[in-house]
Design a protein around this motif. Structure first.
Motif, mmCIF file in Angstrom:
data_model
loop_
_atom_site.group_PDB
_atom_site.id
_atom_site.type_symbol
_atom_site.label_atom_id
_atom_site.label_comp_id
_atom_site.label_asym_id
_atom_site.label_seq_id
_atom_site.Cartn_x
_atom_site.Cartn_y
_atom_site.Cartn_z
ATOM 1 N N ARG A 1 -9.697 -19.316 97.218
ATOM 2 C CA ARG A 1 -10.717 -18.590 96.448
ATOM 3 C C ARG A 1 -11.531 -19.529 95.567
ATOM 4 N N ALA A 2 -10.880 -20.515 94.965
ATOM 5 C CA ALA A 2 -11.574 -21.404 94.031
ATOM 6 C C ALA A 2 -12.592 -22.284 94.745
ATOM 7 N N PHE A 3 -12.312 -22.641 96.007
ATOM 8 C CA PHE A 3 -13.193 -23.572 96.714
ATOM 9 C C PHE A 3 -13.630 -22.988 98.058
ATOM 10 N N ALA A 4 -14.037 -21.732 98.006
ATOM 11 C CA ALA A 4 -14.526 -21.076 99.222
ATOM 12 C C ALA A 4 -15.843 -21.726 99.668
ATOM 13 N N PRO A 5 -16.075 -21.787 100.978
ATOM 14 C CA PRO A 5 -15.189 -21.297 102.039
ATOM 15 C C PRO A 5 -14.198 -22.383 102.475
ATOM 16 N N ALA A 6 -12.921 -22.158 102.230
ATOM 17 C CA ALA A 6 -11.891 -23.100 102.671
ATOM 18 C C ALA A 6 -11.506 -22.770 104.116
ATOM 19 N N ARG A 7 -11.111 -23.792 104.858
ATOM 20 C CA ARG A 7 -10.781 -23.612 106.273
ATOM 21 C C ARG A 7 -9.289 -23.867 106.500
ATOM 22 N N PRO A 8 -8.552 -22.852 106.966
ATOM 23 C CA PRO A 8 -7.132 -23.075 107.260
ATOM 24 C C PRO A 8 -6.960 -24.096 108.373
ATOM 25 N N ALA B 1 4.779 -28.066 109.660
ATOM 26 C CA ALA B 1 6.077 -27.426 109.848
ATOM 27 C C ALA B 1 5.887 -25.935 109.598
ATOM 28 N N PRO B 2 6.845 -25.097 110.025
ATOM 29 C CA PRO B 2 6.677 -23.647 109.853
ATOM 30 C C PRO B 2 6.488 -23.203 108.408
ATOM 31 N N THR B 3 7.029 -23.925 107.442
ATOM 32 C CA THR B 3 6.904 -23.510 106.040
ATOM 33 C C THR B 3 5.759 -24.218 105.326
ATOM 34 N N ARG B 4 4.879 -24.862 106.077
ATOM 35 C CA ARG B 4 3.799 -25.632 105.465
ATOM 36 C C ARG B 4 2.434 -25.130 105.932
ATOM 37 N N TRP B 5 1.490 -25.194 105.002
ATOM 38 C CA TRP B 5 0.115 -24.801 105.280
ATOM 39 C C TRP B 5 -0.800 -25.920 104.815
ATOM 40 N N ARG B 6 -2.027 -25.947 105.388
ATOM 41 C CA ARG B 6 -3.044 -26.881 104.933
ATOM 42 C C ARG B 6 -4.384 -26.166 104.861
#
Length: 198
Positions: free
Chosen positions: A149-156, A161-166
């Motif tokens: 939200r703070a830096f929209a538009p952010a791209r997933p 690993a299964p418990t990690r996001w970027r």
């Protein structure tokens, strides 16, 4: 605060799930995890044992469903609500998290019992951080949603690993600076580090 239990002490039943969260975060910030273990009164050996038991539960031939597994370790959720994810209607289960009183561990359960997501989120209605520069994004300060939200538009981006996001996004390094590309890395939904992209 009570003194830390000895490394040989048996973990209580059910074991503290916070130790499983911290075990994965130790890959990024072992010094923060060490401080957290001292604050909570647990040892590194107990953290490793909790993670070992969690992995055994996940991979057991007689394993129960993911939602039931969380209930067996965390007990009854503090709150439940319905959540729409696209066209999918999920049940959001939330539990309090020792160490982070303004966060909750949230599990999104799809119809039929499959777990769609599992991560840390801010308590609904609680004031969250308002980062404006990359320098504001310190370890453990923000959730995935808050950075997006703070830096929209952010791209997933695909996690490692299964418990990690970027997330890929643009932000200035300091107030008044020009936005430049960055990648934020998260473990269990909590920010671990931000790297500028050349």
């Amino acid at each position: 605060m009570n003194s830390a239990p000895e490394a040989s002490d048996a973990l209580p039943e059910p074991f503290p799930f916070i130790l499983v969260l911290l075990r994965r975060m130790a890959d990024h910030h072992p010094e923060l995890v060490e401080d957290a273990l001292r604050e909570l009164g647990f040892s590194r050996a107990q953290m490793r044992e909790a993670n070992k038991r969690w992995q055994a539960m996940r991979h057991s031939p007689r394993r129960r469903g993911a939602a039931a597994r969380y209930r067996s370790v965390l007990g009854a959720p503090e709150s439940t609500s319905l959540r729409s994810v696209g066209e999918l209607r999920c049940e959001a289960l939330r539990w309090p998290v020792p160490l982070w009183p303004d966060l909750r561990f949230e599990v999104l359960v799809a119809p039929g019992g499959a777990v769609w997501n599992e991560w840390l989120v801010r308590v609904p209605g609680a004031p969250g951080p308002t980062p404006r520069t990359a320098a504001d994004l310190t370890p453990w300060s923000c959730t995935v949603d808050e950075v997006a939200r703070a830096f929209a538009p952010a791209r997933p981006m695909e996690g490692t690993a299964p418990t990690r996001w970027r997330l890929a996004f643009e932000a200035p390094e300091r107030p008044g600076g020009e936005p430049r590309p960055h990648v934020a890395e998260f473990t269990w939904g909590l920010l671990q580090r931000v790297t500028p992209v050349d």
